[in-house]
Write a protein that holds these residues in place. Structure first.
Motif, PDB file in Angstrom:
ATOM      1  N   UNK A  13      37.803  50.136   4.586  1.00  0.00           N
ATOM      2  CA  UNK A  13      38.249  49.587   5.752  1.00  0.00           C
ATOM      3  C   UNK A  13      37.359  48.849   6.886  1.00  0.00           C
ATOM      4  N   UNK A  14      37.704  48.004   7.567  1.00  0.00           N
ATOM      5  CA  UNK A  14      36.823  47.569   8.414  1.00  0.00           C
ATOM      6  C   UNK A  14      37.099  48.180   9.990  1.00  0.00           C
ATOM      7  N   UNK A  15      36.166  48.539  10.558  1.00  0.00           N
ATOM      8  CA  UNK A  15      36.089  49.330  11.721  1.00  0.00           C
ATOM      9  C   UNK A  15      35.463  48.465  12.760  1.00  0.00           C
ATOM     10  N   UNK A  16      36.349  47.735  13.465  1.00  0.00           N
ATOM     11  CA  UNK A  16      35.771  46.667  14.651  1.00  0.00           C
ATOM     12  C   UNK A  16      34.622  47.235  15.250  1.00  0.00           C
ATOM     13  N   UNK A  17      33.422  46.426  15.846  1.00  0.00           N
ATOM     14  CA  UNK A  17      32.684  46.571  16.748  1.00  0.00           C
ATOM     15  C   UNK A  17      31.682  47.782  16.611  1.00  0.00           C
ATOM     16  N   UNK A  18      31.456  48.393  15.089  1.00  0.00           N
ATOM     17  CA  UNK A  18      30.399  49.241  14.726  1.00  0.00           C
ATOM     18  C   UNK A  18      29.751  49.009  13.692  1.00  0.00           C
ATOM     19  N   UNK A  19      28.585  49.251  13.574  1.00  0.00           N
ATOM     20  CA  UNK A  19      27.791  49.215  12.450  1.00  0.00           C
ATOM     21  C   UNK A  19      28.422  50.067  11.252  1.00  0.00           C
ATOM     22  N   UNK A  20      28.570  49.551   9.989  1.00  0.00           N
ATOM     23  CA  UNK A  20      29.035  50.518   9.051  1.00  0.00           C
ATOM     24  C   UNK A  20      27.868  51.743   8.843  1.00  0.00           C
ATOM     25  N   UNK A  21      26.646  51.370   8.826  1.00  0.00           N
ATOM     26  CA  UNK A  21      25.700  52.213   8.509  1.00  0.00           C
ATOM     27  C   UNK A  21      25.716  53.528   9.700  1.00  0.00           C
ATOM     28  N   UNK A  22      25.891  52.965  10.966  1.00  0.00           N
ATOM     29  CA  UNK A  22      26.197  54.023  11.951  1.00  0.00           C
ATOM     30  C   UNK A  22      27.285  54.989  11.815  1.00  0.00           C
ATOM     31  N   UNK A  23      28.233  54.372  11.270  1.00  0.00           N
ATOM     32  CA  UNK A  23      29.546  55.314  11.176  1.00  0.00           C
ATOM     33  C   UNK A  23      29.233  56.115   9.848  1.00  0.00           C
ATOM     34  N   UNK A  40      34.057  57.380  14.662  1.00  0.00           N
ATOM     35  CA  UNK A  40      34.173  55.774  15.001  1.00  0.00           C
ATOM     36  C   UNK A  40      33.799  55.439  16.366  1.00  0.00           C
ATOM     37  N   UNK A  41      34.263  56.400  17.433  1.00  0.00           N
ATOM     38  CA  UNK A  41      34.135  55.981  18.749  1.00  0.00           C
ATOM     39  C   UNK A  41      32.583  56.172  19.076  1.00  0.00           C
ATOM     40  N   UNK A  42      32.027  57.151  18.506  1.00  0.00           N
ATOM     41  CA  UNK A  42      30.792  57.091  18.816  1.00  0.00           C
ATOM     42  C   UNK A  42      29.833  56.123  18.266  1.00  0.00           C
ATOM     43  N   UNK A  43      30.236  55.578  16.954  1.00  0.00           N
ATOM     44  CA  UNK A  43      29.502  54.582  16.505  1.00  0.00           C
ATOM     45  C   UNK A  43      29.865  53.140  17.180  1.00  0.00           C
ATOM     46  N   UNK A  44      31.109  53.104  17.565  1.00  0.00           N
ATOM     47  CA  UNK A  44      31.435  51.726  18.510  1.00  0.00           C
ATOM     48  C   UNK A  44      30.734  51.693  19.726  1.00  0.00           C
ATOM     49  N   UNK A  45      30.337  53.090  20.286  1.00  0.00           N
ATOM     50  CA  UNK A  45      29.722  53.022  21.622  1.00  0.00           C
ATOM     51  C   UNK A  45      28.308  52.345  21.341  1.00  0.00           C
ATOM     52  N   UNK A  46      27.831  52.866  20.012  1.00  0.00           N
ATOM     53  CA  UNK A  46      26.222  52.626  19.859  1.00  0.00           C
ATOM     54  C   UNK A  46      26.144  50.966  19.658  1.00  0.00           C
ATOM     55  N   UNK A  47      27.316  50.435  19.204  1.00  0.00           N
ATOM     56  CA  UNK A  47      27.306  48.879  19.180  1.00  0.00           C
ATOM     57  C   UNK A  47      26.778  48.126  17.839  1.00  0.00           C
ATOM     58  N   UNK A  48      26.597  47.020  18.014  1.00  0.00           N
ATOM     59  CA  UNK A  48      26.311  46.148  16.777  1.00  0.00           C
ATOM     60  C   UNK A  48      24.706  46.235  16.748  1.00  0.00           C
ATOM     61  N   UNK A  49      23.804  46.855  16.054  1.00  0.00           N
ATOM     62  CA  UNK A  49      22.479  46.936  16.164  1.00  0.00           C
ATOM     63  C   UNK A  49      21.837  45.404  15.980  1.00  0.00           C
ATOM     64  N   UNK A  50      22.476  44.767  15.117  1.00  0.00           N
ATOM     65  CA  UNK A  50      21.815  43.402  14.745  1.00  0.00           C
ATOM     66  C   UNK A  50      21.823  42.676  16.007  1.00  0.00           C
TER      67      UNK A  50
END
Length: 411
Positions: free
Chosen positions: A311-321, A387-397
């Motif tokens: 899956x793609x989980x928009x607006x979060x880093x895959x590694x964070x999730x 997912x919500x927590x990873x999304x809140x952390x945002x895209x690190x790059x």
């Protein structure tokens, strides 16, 4: 068993099959080099021969076509380099390799090495939005370049998104000009039918630990009329293609695991595909913005590996999730790798036409022979919050911040 409460990374490696453990334990009690001529050596050699015959039976190959290696990576290297060198020795002008961008790095890095060090030319074959090879484009490449093509390579099933490729159709296109084709079947072998004889492939890579066998042993199926240039030299083992003392215990474990999965292939495929589809439906309900990558294959028609969810989980880093799920006791993977601490997009999704940013926001869940409904339910329970927590952390790059880790795929 794994350390995580829920293990959903069976595509990386799966639990050791009890039959494999039993076979290996029995062999560990014996001593003998399979190449030795005394009784102990002959006994070990019989174990190797029996294992070779069993694995050949599962793969629909002749026993002499099974070459034991250390795993999928070595098998891919031996096939690609061996085919390339043999072909260019006969025709120095034939230096092109047909390849798609969705391949595992064991293939991509090998052909890149041949391009850099052996003057190979890479002919890139496109795939569609589901990761399926564009056969018409491949045919056009072959027609335009057949006189200088050394070989083609196409994985049987993709390790990230689970797409099953049209192997026989691609092989038929290449066969019009006697172009040999290799396939990395590491993810497919033991999961879907892989008939080596019917496929027309020149070579095919497989690995034990993907089917419940031990880590450290794999195989390369080499058609009897195919000649490879050896990559390593020594005692001339394995049809003089792969020198090195053979591991009888691991071979026995590999054969036992392959035989066990083959005996239950249809039923297990049905069971896993039902679990997969249950997860797909529930994720769509709880996280509507999540995007399933690869073919839907709701009827289990052989378009996707039965135990694969990507899956793609928009607006979060895959590694964070990944790390958040790990905190909840769930093991998954991203399919991305980190370079110098900066998240990188999935090269598979980029080849499928996704933008680099969304190709970083991915997660792969893969089911195996120990996966149960309760494992999926625990994922479904933890995923929305993670997912919500990873999304809140945002895209690190996006913030040029340091993001460590990365996950690779054991071969």
């Amino acid at each position: 068993m794994t350390n995580s409460a829920v293990y959903l990374d069976h595509a990386a490696t799966t639990d050791l099959n009890p039959a494999a453990l039993s076979a290996m334990t029995e062999q560990f009690a014996h001593t003998g080099n399979p190449s030795s001529l005394h009784g102990a050596g002959r006994r070990a050699n019989r174990v190797i021969d029996e294992a070779r015959t069993k694995i050949a039976g599962v793969a629909a190959a002749h026993p002499t076509e099974v070459i034991f290696t250390s795993g999928g990576t070595e098998s891919d290297n031996l096939a690609l380099k061996g085919l390339f060198w043999n072909r260019t020795e006969k025709n120095p002008e034939a230096r092109s390799i047909l390849v798609a961008g969705i391949e595992h790095h064991a293939v991509l890095d090998t052909v890149a090495w041949l391009e850099t060090h052996e003057n190979a030319t890479l002919l890139w074959m496109p795939v569609d939005a589901d990761g399926v090879l564009d056969l018409q484009a491949a045919e056009e490449l072959i027609e335009a370049n057949h006189e200088r093509i050394a070989l083609g390579t196409l994985m049987w099933a993709n390790n990230e998104v689970g797409t099953i490729e049209p192997i026989s159709a691609f092989v038929a296109l290449a066969a019009k000009y006697q172009i040999p084709v290799h396939s990395d079947a590491v993810q497919a072998f033991g999961t879907v039918p892989t008939d080596f004889a019917a496929s027309g492939l020149a070579t095919m890579a497989i690995s034990a630990h993907k089917v419940g066998g031990p880590v450290g042993i794999g195989g390369l199926l080499v058609r009897r009329d195919i000649v490879l240039m050896p990559v390593q030299h020594g005692g001339g083992h394995e049809r003089k293609l792969r020198s090195g003392t053979l591991n009888a215990a691991s071979a026995a474990g590999f054969a036992a695991a392959a035989t066990a999965v083959q005996a239950n292939l249809d039923a297990e495929s049905k069971r896993l595909s039902e679990l997969r589809d249950y997860a797909v439906q529930r994720i769509a309900q709880s996280i509507p913005e999540a995007v399933l990558n690869g073919p839907r294959d709701a009827l289990n028609e052989g378009k996707r590996l039965p135990g694969n969810l990507h899956f793609t989980f928009p607006e979060c880093e895959g590694d964070s999730l990944l790390f958040l799920l790990d905190m909840f006791g769930i093991a998954s993977s991203t399919g991305s790798a980190c370079t110098a601490g900066v998240p990188q997009p999935s090269h598979v999704l980029v080849a499928m036409g996704r933008d680099a940013r969304s190709a970083r926001s991915v997660q792969r869940f893969t089911l195996g022979h120990t996966s149960m409904r309760e494992d999926v339910d625990k994922l479904l329970e933890a995923l929305p919050e993670a997912y919500q927590r990873a999304k809140k952390a945002g895209m690190a790059a996006d913030e040029s911040s340091i993001h460590t880790a990365g996950t690779g795929f054991t071969r």
